[in-house]
Motif scaffolding. Sequence first.
Motif, PDB file in Angstrom:
ATOM      1  N   LEU A 177      -1.633   1.501   2.251  1.00  0.00           N
ATOM      2  CA  LEU A 177      -0.286   1.437   2.654  1.00  0.00           C
ATOM      3  C   LEU A 177      -0.253   3.133   2.400  1.00  0.00           C
ATOM      4  CD1 LEU A 177       1.001  -0.393  -0.504  1.00  0.00           C
ATOM      5  CD2 LEU A 177       1.704  -0.882   1.818  1.00  0.00           C
ATOM      6  N   TRP A 228       2.321  -8.770   3.917  1.00  0.00           N
ATOM      7  CA  TRP A 228       2.189  -7.711   2.775  1.00  0.00           C
ATOM      8  C   TRP A 228       2.450  -6.451   2.793  1.00  0.00           C
ATOM      9  CZ3 TRP A 228      -0.709  -3.708   1.470  1.00  0.00           C
ATOM     10  CH2 TRP A 228      -1.546  -3.396   0.133  1.00  0.00           C
ATOM     11  N   ARG A 229       2.263  -6.136   3.973  1.00  0.00           N
ATOM     12  CA  ARG A 229       2.307  -4.442   3.994  1.00  0.00           C
ATOM     13  C   ARG A 229       3.639  -3.849   4.220  1.00  0.00           C
ATOM     14  NH1 ARG A 229       3.365   0.371   7.333  1.00  0.00           N
ATOM     15  NH2 ARG A 229       1.235   1.789   5.681  1.00  0.00           N
ATOM     16  N   ALA A 252      -1.316  -0.987  -6.379  1.00  0.00           N
ATOM     17  CA  ALA A 252      -1.151  -1.593  -5.223  1.00  0.00           C
ATOM     18  C   ALA A 252      -2.187  -2.951  -5.244  1.00  0.00           C
ATOM     19  CB  ALA A 252      -1.522  -1.563  -3.376  1.00  0.00           C
ATOM     20  N   GLU A 293       2.494  -0.736 -11.106  1.00  0.00           N
ATOM     21  CA  GLU A 293       1.476  -1.390 -10.892  1.00  0.00           C
ATOM     22  C   GLU A 293       2.662  -2.283  -9.693  1.00  0.00           C
ATOM     23  OE1 GLU A 293      -1.742  -4.909 -10.685  1.00  0.00           O
ATOM     24  OE2 GLU A 293      -1.030  -3.794 -12.276  1.00  0.00           O
ATOM     25  N   LEU A 294       2.522  -2.600  -8.819  1.00  0.00           N
ATOM     26  CA  LEU A 294       3.836  -3.278  -7.935  1.00  0.00           C
ATOM     27  C   LEU A 294       4.256  -4.486  -8.171  1.00  0.00           C
ATOM     28  CD1 LEU A 294       3.002  -0.904  -3.831  1.00  0.00           C
ATOM     29  CD2 LEU A 294       4.699  -0.704  -5.777  1.00  0.00           C
ATOM     30  N   ILE A 332      -2.266   6.210  -3.933  1.00  0.00           N
ATOM     31  CA  ILE A 332      -2.354   4.591  -4.366  1.00  0.00           C
ATOM     32  C   ILE A 332      -4.019   3.973  -4.550  1.00  0.00           C
ATOM     33  CG2 ILE A 332      -1.807   2.058  -3.436  1.00  0.00           C
ATOM     34  CD1 ILE A 332       0.645   3.859  -1.508  1.00  0.00           C
ATOM     35  N   MET A 384       5.301  -4.424   0.675  1.00  0.00           N
ATOM     36  CA  MET A 384       5.198  -3.909  -0.302  1.00  0.00           C
ATOM     37  C   MET A 384       5.233  -1.403   0.395  1.00  0.00           C
ATOM     38  SD  MET A 384       3.474  -5.506  -2.368  1.00  0.00           S
ATOM     39  CE  MET A 384       1.534  -4.901  -2.873  1.00  0.00           C
ATOM     40  N   GLN A 385       5.260  -1.501   1.274  1.00  0.00           N
ATOM     41  CA  GLN A 385       5.304  -0.484   1.385  1.00  0.00           C
ATOM     42  C   GLN A 385       6.772   0.365   1.093  1.00  0.00           C
ATOM     43  OE1 GLN A 385       3.677   2.189   3.478  1.00  0.00           O
ATOM     44  NE2 GLN A 385       4.868   3.025   2.156  1.00  0.00           N
ATOM     45  N   TYR A 423      -5.903   0.674  -5.692  1.00  0.00           N
ATOM     46  CA  TYR A 423      -5.470  -0.668  -5.524  1.00  0.00           C
ATOM     47  C   TYR A 423      -6.170  -1.823  -5.690  1.00  0.00           C
ATOM     48  CZ  TYR A 423      -3.697   1.267  -0.708  1.00  0.00           C
ATOM     49  OH  TYR A 423      -2.837   1.727  -0.102  1.00  0.00           O
ATOM     50  N   ASP A 469       1.539   6.514   1.195  1.00  0.00           N
ATOM     51  CA  ASP A 469       2.335   7.415   0.378  1.00  0.00           C
ATOM     52  C   ASP A 469       2.958   8.365   1.186  1.00  0.00           C
ATOM     53  OD1 ASP A 469       3.128   7.925  -2.035  1.00  0.00           O
ATOM     54  OD2 ASP A 469       1.239   8.848  -3.293  1.00  0.00           O
ATOM     55  N   VAL A 518       6.974   1.386  -2.120  1.00  0.00           N
ATOM     56  CA  VAL A 518       6.399   2.490  -3.024  1.00  0.00           C
ATOM     57  C   VAL A 518       7.493   3.737  -2.023  1.00  0.00           C
ATOM     58  CG1 VAL A 518       4.454   4.221  -1.319  1.00  0.00           C
ATOM     59  CG2 VAL A 518       4.160   1.777  -2.288  1.00  0.00           C
TER      60      VAL A 518
END
Length: 545
Positions: free
Chosen positions: A426, A359-360, A408, A346-347, A434, A390-391, A436, A428, A394
């Motif tokens: 996101l 965020w991304r 995420a 969990e990121l 992924i 967040m990317q 969420y 993968d 990942v």
Amino acid sequence: MKSGFVHHLLVAALLLALPCFAQTTSLITNGDLETIQESGKPAAWALGKDTTLEKEGENHFLRLKSPQPGANVLVYRSIPLTPDVKALELSYKARHEGIKRGKKAWFDGRIIMNFKNAAKGAVNPSPKPASFNGTSKEWKTKTQQFRVPEGAATLEILLTLFEAESGQLDFDDITLTPIALSIIETAEAEAAAKEAARIAALPKPKPQMPVALPEQLPPPLHVAGNQLQTPDGKTVWLQGLALPSMEWSAGGENVLKSIDKGLTDWKANCIRLCLREHFWIGKGPYQSDGGMRYRQLVDDAVNACGARGAYIVLDLHDYRAPQQKHADFWKDMAAKYKDHPAVIFELLNEPHNIPREVWRNGGPVIDQKTKKDVATENKEALVSFQSIGMQKLVDVIRETGAKNLIIAGGLDWGYDLGGILEGFALEDRGGNGIMYSSHVYPWKSDWQGKFLDAAAKHPIFIGEVGADTQRMEFLPPERQEDPATWVPDMLGIIQKHRLHWTAWCFHPKSTPRVLLDWDYTPTPFWGEPVKQALSGKTFETKKLR
């Protein structure tokens, strides 16, 4: 003559090539306090109440004196910084007498420094404060070297008796000089090598759990549409308990016992274990082993779950937005638990107060709230920094070769997944997919828009969910709902849509509480319904929020 001329040219060229801060000019004007105005005050210094310019012989110096217990006596300077300044050295003379700490450990004599950006927002990290206690009557010269974080435009310096019980603090010959970053890097490398050698000589902690056998482990999970499946196509529904304490304590609190109770007596098939990156590398309070015992406890938790065929979510329990320290954590964690069938990553616990784009993909994070109607769910101070997004987290995991399922969390303290359906999902690249996460509490509204719409296309993990009769301190009274009405509706919606979930929390002191005590007695308002749901009782939703 010619060789001498060439030599002088080379020396001159070398001096010109040095950065401007190779000069020893201090950024603090009148740091020796010898330039005195007609008023008798030192130039460039604004002296407040209980701060005075004193003189011994021909030497002037600053004096801070506490007039009464708990008083805040300070002298403030704001120093502009140019972008080429990457590191600084603060030097000063100090002496002190009769400084007695106040009501808190940090209520004493201090030099507090804070970096600010051009918009006056905080930029971290700040230099470590210097502190003064007791009596040291002789002048002592002290120096401190530190990095300048990206985006810092000014350095605020406060010389202070900060709510001390009593005392007197003198300063003189204060300088702030730009230095080459390599000076700090070399010192850090030498200190790190010395610390690594010390830690390598320490005895290794003994495992408390045997390594889970291959036949005991659960099958690895991957995303298939909005479900989780095993390699043979069976659908898996994760239901369990969130286990805190390792985010605030390097030793945790009853971690292995709670896993045992949760998987056996409470019939969970998933444990969400809250972790922090500084404990993982041994930089947390009271750690002196480089994080060995902490990492061993995580390993024991993984084996405790794996041996029972259960899954464990390793939750990086930090807030706001991804930073490089989080990427470093995941690079190490992913390499260690690469393709472990029981382990899910969990990121970041609860992103909040950032735009979807940040965020991304990362970008500037400012020290301001983005929405006034969002409840502030803890006392975390908002500061400015550059997020990596967040990317990136990942990608860091996948670059290790680890294919483990990733979780995420959305925005609004991990609640809002609306952006996932609006172009901010996101990517993968080469992993098992992924899932969420949404954190749902009684003060959250618009279930449909915030997580149910996303559940039609993606697997959803309600990583934190719970209710308490005790109102959270940040929550206005009108937003408190009785668990008797909210809990059945929430559990019913989880069951209807087969949302994966872990109840917050399996600890008697962190609310919303599942437990009353360490005898694992369930709370009547939340623990009992959770235990019933994990045992198969069906709940009905009468009202969406």
